[in-house]
Design a protein around this motif. Structure first.
Motif: not given
Length: 304
Positions: A108, A164, A168
């Protein structure tokens, strides 16, 4: 860069960051205690958080009326990305190991770093890149020997990667617009939208919305209080003072704390690779936070 609009806090930001990381680390422990569908757990986790936080945001909701349509669009996207994160990441745990999923989740900061460069023109030093690489190496060692290589594991890893990328994007969207509203209002809105995304998924896939044991409802409530309000909400508060990159670097410590909690609460053994990986991960994070503090001191001296 847009700064978070928030009230001053007597606590140091890094203290709050540690509390939030410790809180989200409890999530994997709670998931092991229940066998409810992950999409249901994620949905009630977000919606219960909204209900608990509503009493604290009624006055601040007025400030939202001054936001532009573009800002509202980004807020909606943030909520959608949060819902997708919970949907894909929690579902990945059905197919792959917690350790394998956590390694992918530790990517991330890299995705946020790249997004911060393109969206906010934030440049990172080679030392920052080195610290992130060290921390990521530690995450790999933590999962070594527990990463499954099978069709199901690959599916789980793919789901974790999508989750992920989603979280993000959620972090970057939050940094972009949360400075235009109170952090608690922003959190309630994105939690509600994320919960609606999961509700839509459950309805379309005919996942039962009720008919769960009383222990499951307690589980949903604990997920709302600990990893969501004390975890995700505090992340939103810290986006303004620390930035998305620093918050994401802190999240790398989640698998380390999760392993410690699993050892203390579930009696799970800690391997040598996990022990070494935890030390390396904490070392990389410590170097990053040290470099940030040095940079702030130099900037302060230069302005004097």
């Amino acid at each position: 860069m847009v700064k978070l609009k928030q009230a001053s806090s007597p606590s140091h930001p890094y203290v709050l960051l540690f509390i939030s990381i410790l809180s989200v680390s409890v999530s994997s422990i709670l998931i092991k205690f229940s066998d409810t569908p992950t999409s249901i757990a994620g949905m009630y986790r977000l919606l219960f958080s909204v209900i608990l936080m509503l009493a604290f945001v009624r006055r601040e909701m007025i400030s939202c009326c001054r936001m532009s349509k573009r800002d509202w669009g980004i807020v909606v996207l943030a909520g959608v990305f949060l819902g997708l994160h919970f949907l894909f990441w929690m579902e990945s745990l059905v197919y792959t190991s917690v350790a394998s999923s956590m390694v992918i989740l530790s990517l991330q900061p890299l995705f946020v770093l790249m997004g911060s460069y393109f969206l906010f023109k934030e440049r990172s030093s080679p030392l920052t890149a080195f610290c992130l690489a060290v921390a990521f190496l530690g995450s790999i060692l933590i999962a070594w020997g527990d990463i499954g290589i099978s069709k199901e594991a690959l599916i789980g890893d793919g789901l974790s990667l999508i989750g992920t990328l989603s979280v993000s994007a959620y972090m970057l969207a939050g940094q972009k617009v949360s400075g235009k509203m109170e952090a608690n209002v922003y959190s309630v809105i994105v939690f509600l939208i994320g919960g609606m995304v999961l509700l839509l998924y459950n309805v379309v896939n005919h996942v039962p919305l009720v008919s769960y044991d009383s222990s499951d409802w307690i589980y949903f409530l604990l997920l709302a209080i600990i990893p969501t309000i004390l975890g995700q909400y505090l992340f939103n508060v810290l986006l303004g003072s620390l930035g998305a990159v620093t918050v994401s670097v802190g999240i790398i410590g989640e698998p380390v704390l999760a392993i410690i909690l699993a050892y203390l609460l579930l009696g799970e053994a800690v391997s040598l690779f996990q022990f070494l990986g935890a030390g390396i991960t904490f070392g990389g994070m410590a170097m990053y936070f040290w470099s940030k503090s040095i940079g702030k001191e130099r900037a302060k001296d230069a302005s004097c």
